[in-house]
Enzyme design. Structure first.
Site, PDB file in Angstrom:
ATOM      1  N   VAL A  13       1.053  -1.200   0.151  1.00  0.00           N
ATOM      2  CA  VAL A  13       0.135   0.004  -0.160  1.00  0.00           C
ATOM      3  C   VAL A  13       0.921   1.181  -0.006  1.00  0.00           C
ATOM      4  CG1 VAL A  13      -1.880   1.206   1.123  1.00  0.00           C
ATOM      5  CG2 VAL A  13      -1.764  -1.167   1.556  1.00  0.00           C
ATOM      6  N   ASP A  63     -16.763  -6.895   9.105  1.00  0.00           N
ATOM      7  CA  ASP A  63     -15.487  -6.820   9.696  1.00  0.00           C
ATOM      8  C   ASP A  63     -15.275  -5.242  10.034  1.00  0.00           C
ATOM      9  OD1 ASP A  63     -12.971  -7.568  10.680  1.00  0.00           O
ATOM     10  OD2 ASP A  63     -12.057  -7.592   8.740  1.00  0.00           O
TER      11      ASP A  63
HETATM   12  N1  ADE Z   1      -3.713   2.637   4.603  1.00  0.00           N
HETATM   13  C1  ADE Z   1      -4.586   1.967   3.682  1.00  0.00           C
HETATM   14  N2  ADE Z   1      -5.558   2.939   3.305  1.00  0.00           N
HETATM   15  C2  ADE Z   1      -5.168   3.938   3.622  1.00  0.00           C
HETATM   16  C3  ADE Z   1      -5.431   5.236   3.081  1.00  0.00           C
HETATM   17  N3  ADE Z   1      -6.613   5.459   2.315  1.00  0.00           N
HETATM   18  N4  ADE Z   1      -4.764   6.362   3.696  1.00  0.00           N
HETATM   19  C4  ADE Z   1      -3.973   6.242   4.475  1.00  0.00           C
HETATM   20  N5  ADE Z   1      -3.475   4.971   4.855  1.00  0.00           N
HETATM   21  C5  ADE Z   1      -4.016   3.881   4.400  1.00  0.00           C
END
Ligand code: ADE
Length: 994
Positions: free
Chosen positions: A645, A756
């Protein structure tokens, strides 16, 4: 019976494994980023792996339809206990790998389907490895091997499958690393299963050589640590040069991420398909950059490739400061129509610009003065006596005034035009000359001016020529203005003849006119002023009639036009009305089509993407495809189940760049993983609410596949609260809870059940706004480290899940409301783990017995009441999310309601040392009901066991003494007391109140 005979028996019983006649299919993607160290399906000769003992694993080699061997190792000593059969690969060089992947394809026999093997038959085998710098030959010591994992089958086959010749092939992949020595062995330990190991593939991942933004990036081995990236500097392709250092990051799965910087094609080269190609003859590129070669500008050419500047044609030039993109130019032609105007002291020269400026705008003039005798060939430069105003060279305007000349001299003035390339040309200068005899007189004034006729807007004038023109008359200048506005402005016009018609005048208005004549010697003085008046409405009938005719024609035409326009608007108006009406009916039709899904008027209904036959249709229905060039990845912020991510920025044409989070799908995925990954986007894309994480779009048409969502600066709620323990006011916390409830209300109105809901799945932005995230149904639970397998086989986050959902997977908005209660508890305790370190089994038991989480310290009683309301066993008694939002709104509007803490409503104990009891929490009588021992309530009360704390300290003798005589009942109460004690211990330790 020996092993061989046993095996023979198994063969006869049909228990052994089906021999393969087909090669195992390669189900994986992404071979480009895998370097294979071993692939048994590709080996032509014997594999020669070692088996210990010799009668354990059996090597069986079959030929496929192409006469290539299929190497299979099988073992099936299911009838004999204490099996320990090892199969060891040859030594495998690790090459450049740090982390290796072992992919095993195998079939496994279901023990239940083999008679008489209960107790001895196993359904797993073990995978081991050992690092070494060299081959150990035949030596094998199991205790030198490290276990990688126990391998179980997703699918085991039975006798019936055998009969049907159904092959249930399992594929399992395990990672090993970091490997530090030069190579390693793998070993497969069988402990009594019936297995056929059909193929083993050992590989490592690399980010393969790639060219991005005209920079080349070499094969790169990812880091072992999957959350950090390898930064790689690129080198520019041939004929390209660096602009911002080109860099790429190699992700753990062999995917290149985050392109930064770039190279650009050098001058003379243009980009085509990721490389720089020379410009063709006739084309050029003057600047480095990713633009195309252009055709040579006018009057320039090139006959060679890779030209940066085209050469000028003969007679054309490029000035030093001319850009290569500009046409080549040439010097101007000579100025035209030179005239002079002379009086006693000043000689004014005027001319017209040249007919050919040479293609340039930087035209200037210079004047050369020569004094000539009667013979034009005897001329000499005038010398310093004469002055030019403003100067004699570099003149921008086409006139100059000459002063200090001498009378009765023939002056010749050569007027030359020059431009920026005049200096470069060797051809003779082009000039125009005029000769002035300084005693030549200016023309005399014109004579009388007459008005020939006047209409409302025009006046026709004529006049007498001057008596002494002193040369040919070039023209007359007529100056005029309204008599009343003399000071304001005037107009002028020219006429070659001694008459003029001036138009555009106002009716019945007096004008002043004066006129002068021009010869080569210059202008005469202005004539005296003449006053004439334009006509009024009656003054010129003919003109008037003409006008009437024009007006009448215009009126008729206008009317016709009006009629046509009216008709036009009526028709188009009707059309628009028709179009609008049609649009409305189309909307209605769509709404009607959706009607099957419509739950609340005006609220869309969630559509399960799995109902689409083709899931990629679903994702494109609900999510925008983003061009990856609009995404700038900046850093890795986490690792999801499908890949990294990252955070970054998203550009949208005409809008500001916005910060985004980018979920990537790592390479080598199966179709199912891609579908599961994109399912989240198909779900999220259907939502539009400030408390639901917003989907910006997806990248599906290039790799890596990405989901782009709004960026939430403070990350997930649980870690955010833990980091800021005790930092917020109750109102701030309630504000967060209100946001989550509002998002959940939206989801439940749409018919979406989250399954969840937990603080870890809530994201927080910089304004402390909470948004619900992590969508994807069953996948959500696969992904959640909190989710545990239940006896029914599902994976469930026990601590957050309502009892009916744990027991028989009854998920609903009411089970989401239970989870919401847990989130409330997490928020009010600043990220404490619900039920602390109690095991999942204890949590299930204590919930079943009626226990509920106590109020966190400092928690307003009203909020704990709401939590308890959410945790009602009967799901229909739980509040709806709309009730929760209204309730929290009321609390926010009346903050005094939050002042009563749970501590303030504790019932104080009668004797010191006892823990006070909070009446909202489960009482002794509720507890007895929950363990179906309600008939003993009076016994407990009469004996003085009135609080849970007192009950938790009871012994078996106490139970007997208060009159519980049946042994079964005594047992049930005592075993429930154990859970009760555990519970009391936890909550007292944590300083919570019951
Ligand atoms: N981790 C997962 N999704 C996120 C998001 N939208 N903004 C910041 N951290 C994240």
């Amino acid at each position: 019976m020996g092993c061989r005979e046993a095996r023979g028996l198994l063969w006869r019983l049909g228990l052994f494994l089906p021999l393969l006649t087909a090669r195992p299919a390669d189900g994986g993607h992404g071979a480009a980023n895998q370097v294979v160290l071993l692939d048994t399906t590709a080996a032509l000769g014997e594999l020669g792996w070692k088996t210990f003992p010799l009668n354990g694993w059996d090597a069986i080699t079959e030929m496929d339809e192409h006469n290539r061997p299929i190497h299979t190792y099988q073992v099936c000593n299911v009838m004999e206990p204490n099996q320990n059969n090892w199969l060891r690969t040859n030594w495998i060089s690790r090459d450049a790998a740090q982390k290796i992947y072992v992919e095993m394809k195998f079939t496994l026999r279901d023990c239940n389907s083999i008679p008489w093997v209960l107790g001895t038959c196993k359904e797993t085998f073990n995978l081991y490895y050992m690092e070494s710098d060299e081959s150990h030959g035949l030596k094998f010591k199991p205790n030198q091997y490290t276990k990688i994992d126990t391998i179980a089958a997703d699918e085991s086959f039975t006798q019936m499958d055998l009969g049907d010749r159904i092959l249930k092939l399992n594929t399992e992949v395990r990672e090993v690393g970091p490997i530090n020595k030069k190579g390693f062995y793998l070993a497969f330990q069988d402990i009594g299963a019936c297995i056929a190991l059909v193929s083993v593939r050992v590989y490592y991942k690399k980010c393969p050589f790639t060219v991005r933004n005209l920079a080349m990036f070499p094969d790169t081995i990812p880091r072992v640590d999957s959350s950090s990236l390898v930064e790689v500097r690129g080198s520019c392709v041939k004929s390209a040069e660096e602009r911002d250092t080109p860099k790429l990051y190699c992700g753990a799965d062999g995917d290149w991420l985050v392109p930064l910087g770039r190279c650009i094609c050098s001058v003379g080269y243009e980009e085509l398909d990721g490389s720089c190609h020379a410009c063709r003859p006739g084309f050029y590129k003057a600047f480095a950059g990713n633009v195309k070669c252009s055709k040579c500008p006018p009057h320039s050419l090139t006959y060679v490739e890779a030209t940066s500047v085209c050469q000028c044609e003969k007679g054309y030039f490029r000035a030093e400061k001319d850009p290569p993109t500009m046409a080549c130019t040439r010097p101007p032609s000579a100025p035209r129509n030179v005239i002079f105007n002379i009086n006693e002291t000043a000689l004014m020269l005027e001319w017209s610009p040249p007919s050919d400026t040479g293609g340039r705008k930087d035209l200037t003039y210079s004047v050369i003065c020569k004094k000539c005798g009667s013979d034009a060939s005897q001329c000499e430069i005038c010398g310093g006596g004469i002055r030019f105003i403003p100067r004699h060279t570099g003149l921008i305007n086409s006139s100059v005034t000459v002063l200090d000349f001498v009378s009765h001299v023939n002056y010749t003035f050569e007027i030359e035009a020059t431009n920026g390339v005049s200096e470069l040309s060797f051809s003779p200068k082009q000039f125009t000359a005029i000769t002035v005899t300084t005693d030549q007189d200016a023309p005399s004034l014109i004579g009388m001016v007459r008005k020939d006729w006047a209409s409302q807007n025009s006046i026709a004038l004529s006049w007498q020529e001057p008596d002494f023109p002193h040369g040919a008359i070039l023209d007359y200048e007529i100056k005029y203005y309204e008599k009343e506005h003399e000071q304001l402005s005037y107009s002028s016009t020219r006429s070659k003849a001694p008459s003029v018609i001036i138009t555009g005048l106002k009716p019945a208005t007096k004008y002043i006119f004066h006129i002068r004549v021009r010869t080569a010697a210059g202008y005469s003085g202005y004539s005296q002023k003449f006053e004439f008046e334009t006509g009024d409405e009656t003054s010129d009938m003919a003109a008037e009639q003409g006008q009437i005719l024009v007006i009448a024609t215009a009126a008729v035409g206008g009317f016709t036009l009006l009629v046509i326009l009216t008709l036009f608007f009526l028709i188009t108006g009707r059309c628009q009305w028709y179009i609008k009406a049609k649009m409305k009916s189309e909307e209605k039709r769509r709404a009607h089509l959706q009607n099957g899904h419509l739950r609340f008027p005006g609220i869309k209904t969630y559509i399960d993407p799995d109902t689409y036959e083709d899931p990629s249709l679903a994702v494109h229905e609900f999510a925008k495809e983003i061009d990856p060039s609009r995404i700038r990845i900046e850093r890795v912020i986490g690792a999801g189940e499908f890949g990294e991510v990252c955070s970054g920025r998203l550009k949208t044409p005409g809008k500001r760049e916005i910060p985004v989070a980018i979920k990537t799908l790592k390479g080598g995925y199966m179709d199912r993983q891609r579908r599961d990954f994109l399912r989240e986007a198909s779900i999220m894309g259907q939502f539009d609410h400030p408390n639901i994480i917003r989907l910006e779009g997806v990248v599906t048409k290039s790799r890596p596949v990405m989901i782009v969502v709004e960026y939430m600066e403070n990350g997930s709620l649980d870690s955010f609260l833990r980091k800021h323990d005790g930092h917020f006011t109750v109102i701030q916390l309630v504000g967060m809870l209100r946001g989550i409830a509002s998002g959940m209300k939206y989801l439940s109105d749409m018919g979406y059940v989250h399954r969840d809901l937990a603080a870890r799945n809530i994201l927080v932005n910089s304004n402390l706004m909470c948004k619900v995230s992590d969508f994807g149904l069953s996948r959500v639970l696969e992904d959640d480290p909190e989710a545990a397998y239940t006896t029914s086989g599902g994976k469930i986050p026990i601590r957050w899940t309502a009892p009916e959902a744990i027991a028989y997977r009854k998920f609903s908005s009411a089970s989401d409301a239970w989870s919401y209660g847990i989130v409330m508890w997490e928020v009010m305790s600043y990220g404490e783990r619900p039920y602390w370190e109690m095991s999942n089994q204890d949590v299930i038991l204590s919930i079943e017995e009626g226990y509920r989480l106590p109020a966190p310290m400092g928690c307003p009683a009203s909020l704990h009441q709401l939590m308890l309301h959410c945790w009602q066993k009967e799901r229909n008694h739980r509040p709806k999310f709309s009730d929760i939002v209204s309730f929290l709104d009321k609390l926010i509007r009346n903050p005094s309601t939050l002042h009563t803490l749970v501590e303030d409503v504790l019932v104080m104990p009668d004797s010191p040392g006892e823990v006070p009891e909070y009446p909202l929490f489960v009482s002794v009588s509720d507890w007895l009901d929950s363990i179906k021992m309600g008939q003993y309530k009076n016994n407990f009360m009469a004996a003085g066991f009135t609080t849970l704390d007192m009950v938790s300290r009871m012994s078996i003798d106490d139970i007997r003494r208060i009159g519980v005589v049946l042994i079964g009942h005594q047992r049930r109460i005592v075993s429930s007391l154990q859970t009760l004690r555990l519970h009391m211990m936890h909550i007292q330790e944590k300083g919570f109140h019951v």
